[in-house]
Design a protein around this motif. Structure first.
Motif, PDB file in Angstrom:
ATOM      1  N   ARG A 153       0.835  -1.207   0.000  1.00  0.00           N
ATOM      2  CA  ARG A 153       0.000   0.000   0.000  1.00  0.00           C
ATOM      3  C   ARG A 153       0.868   1.254   0.000  1.00  0.00           C
ATOM      4  O   ARG A 153       0.621   2.201  -0.736  1.00  0.00           O
ATOM      5  CB  ARG A 153      -0.906   0.016   1.226  1.00  0.00           C
ATOM      6  CG  ARG A 153      -1.990  -1.012   1.198  1.00  0.00           C
ATOM      7  CD  ARG A 153      -2.854  -0.879   2.452  1.00  0.00           C
ATOM      8  NE  ARG A 153      -3.683  -2.030   2.616  1.00  0.00           N
ATOM      9  CZ  ARG A 153      -3.679  -2.826   3.675  1.00  0.00           C
ATOM     10  NH1 ARG A 153      -2.895  -2.568   4.706  1.00  0.00           N
ATOM     11  NH2 ARG A 153      -4.471  -3.870   3.735  1.00  0.00           N
ATOM     12  N   TYR A 203       2.418   1.729  -3.405  1.00  0.00           N
ATOM     13  CA  TYR A 203       1.438   2.177  -4.397  1.00  0.00           C
ATOM     14  C   TYR A 203       1.149   3.676  -4.264  1.00  0.00           C
ATOM     15  O   TYR A 203       1.107   4.399  -5.251  1.00  0.00           O
ATOM     16  CB  TYR A 203       0.133   1.380  -4.271  1.00  0.00           C
ATOM     17  CG  TYR A 203      -0.907   1.817  -5.261  1.00  0.00           C
ATOM     18  CD1 TYR A 203      -0.848   1.389  -6.584  1.00  0.00           C
ATOM     19  CD2 TYR A 203      -1.925   2.697  -4.899  1.00  0.00           C
ATOM     20  CE1 TYR A 203      -1.785   1.813  -7.514  1.00  0.00           C
ATOM     21  CE2 TYR A 203      -2.866   3.120  -5.819  1.00  0.00           C
ATOM     22  CZ  TYR A 203      -2.795   2.671  -7.128  1.00  0.00           C
ATOM     23  OH  TYR A 203      -3.709   3.095  -8.045  1.00  0.00           O
ATOM     24  N   LEU A 213      -5.815  -2.379  -2.543  1.00  0.00           N
ATOM     25  CA  LEU A 213      -4.696  -2.701  -3.410  1.00  0.00           C
ATOM     26  C   LEU A 213      -4.881  -4.093  -3.987  1.00  0.00           C
ATOM     27  O   LEU A 213      -5.091  -5.061  -3.258  1.00  0.00           O
ATOM     28  CB  LEU A 213      -3.387  -2.637  -2.611  1.00  0.00           C
ATOM     29  CG  LEU A 213      -2.117  -2.774  -3.428  1.00  0.00           C
ATOM     30  CD1 LEU A 213      -1.962  -1.586  -4.363  1.00  0.00           C
ATOM     31  CD2 LEU A 213      -0.916  -2.864  -2.508  1.00  0.00           C
ATOM     32  N   HIS A 256      -3.177  -7.093  -6.352  1.00  0.00           N
ATOM     33  CA  HIS A 256      -1.972  -7.631  -6.971  1.00  0.00           C
ATOM     34  C   HIS A 256      -2.421  -8.394  -8.223  1.00  0.00           C
ATOM     35  O   HIS A 256      -3.132  -9.385  -8.114  1.00  0.00           O
ATOM     36  CB  HIS A 256      -1.243  -8.575  -6.017  1.00  0.00           C
ATOM     37  CG  HIS A 256      -0.672  -7.878  -4.825  1.00  0.00           C
ATOM     38  ND1 HIS A 256      -1.425  -7.509  -3.736  1.00  0.00           N
ATOM     39  CD2 HIS A 256       0.604  -7.473  -4.572  1.00  0.00           C
ATOM     40  CE1 HIS A 256      -0.643  -6.910  -2.853  1.00  0.00           C
ATOM     41  NE2 HIS A 256       0.574  -6.862  -3.327  1.00  0.00           N
ATOM     42  N   ASN A 302       5.257  -6.960  -4.689  1.00  0.00           N
ATOM     43  CA  ASN A 302       4.955  -5.539  -4.655  1.00  0.00           C
ATOM     44  C   ASN A 302       5.670  -4.757  -5.740  1.00  0.00           C
ATOM     45  O   ASN A 302       5.950  -3.574  -5.580  1.00  0.00           O
ATOM     46  CB  ASN A 302       5.265  -4.974  -3.268  1.00  0.00           C
ATOM     47  CG  ASN A 302       4.278  -5.476  -2.246  1.00  0.00           C
ATOM     48  OD1 ASN A 302       3.104  -5.659  -2.544  1.00  0.00           O
ATOM     49  ND2 ASN A 302       4.754  -5.721  -1.038  1.00  0.00           N
ATOM     50  N   PRO A 361       5.823  -2.398  -8.588  1.00  0.00           N
ATOM     51  CA  PRO A 361       4.846  -1.354  -8.924  1.00  0.00           C
ATOM     52  C   PRO A 361       3.983  -1.685 -10.144  1.00  0.00           C
ATOM     53  O   PRO A 361       2.821  -1.292 -10.202  1.00  0.00           O
ATOM     54  CB  PRO A 361       5.707  -0.115  -9.171  1.00  0.00           C
ATOM     55  CG  PRO A 361       6.933  -0.355  -8.356  1.00  0.00           C
ATOM     56  CD  PRO A 361       7.166  -1.854  -8.420  1.00  0.00           C
ATOM     57  N   LEU A 404       0.779  -3.709  -9.120  1.00  0.00           N
ATOM     58  CA  LEU A 404      -0.179  -3.150  -8.169  1.00  0.00           C
ATOM     59  C   LEU A 404      -1.196  -2.239  -8.834  1.00  0.00           C
ATOM     60  O   LEU A 404      -0.843  -1.399  -9.661  1.00  0.00           O
ATOM     61  CB  LEU A 404       0.565  -2.353  -7.094  1.00  0.00           C
ATOM     62  CG  LEU A 404       1.663  -3.100  -6.350  1.00  0.00           C
ATOM     63  CD1 LEU A 404       2.389  -2.151  -5.407  1.00  0.00           C
ATOM     64  CD2 LEU A 404       1.100  -4.300  -5.614  1.00  0.00           C
ATOM     65  N   GLY A 419      -4.746   0.088  -7.621  1.00  0.00           N
ATOM     66  CA  GLY A 419      -5.651   0.528  -6.567  1.00  0.00           C
ATOM     67  C   GLY A 419      -7.070   0.542  -7.107  1.00  0.00           C
ATOM     68  O   GLY A 419      -7.419   1.384  -7.925  1.00  0.00           O
TER      69      GLY A 419
END
Length: 94
Positions: free
Chosen positions: A9, A12, A38, A40, A48, A50, A53, A55
């Motif tokens: 999180r 992100y 979030l 994946h 994680n 970027p 990810l 949102g």
């Protein structure tokens, strides 16, 4: 105890402005959703990267990506602001 999802999180949101958020799934702005979660893309919580990810609003994440694992939201579709609702037509042709 730290939430194992918090680093993702934080990553992100590090370079994003939450005030201009629009859900990539449905397009609703932040003030029209009941939460941002979030997601994946590869479904591995520890990846994680970027590029992995996204949102999503709670509805798009839970209902769309994870097959309705909660009750559907009672949110209404967002309406344009500062616009009056259409009024029913009155009378007929003269």
């Amino acid at each position: 105890m730290m939430d194992e999802r918090q680093p993702g999180r934080d990553l992100y949101w590090r370079d994003r402005d939450g005030s201009s958020y629009r859900c990539p799934g449905c397009g609703r702005p932040r003030d029209a959703v009941d939460g941002i979660e979030l997601h994946h893309q590869d479904r591995r919580r520890n990846n994680n990267d970027p590029d992995n990810l996204i949102g999503l609003c709670r509805d798009c994440h839970q209902d769309g990506e994870h097959g309705n694992r909660r009750l559907p939201s009672h949110l209404e579709a967002p309406a344009p602001r500062d616009v009056d609702a259409p009024k029913p037509a009155t009378g007929g042709p003269s």
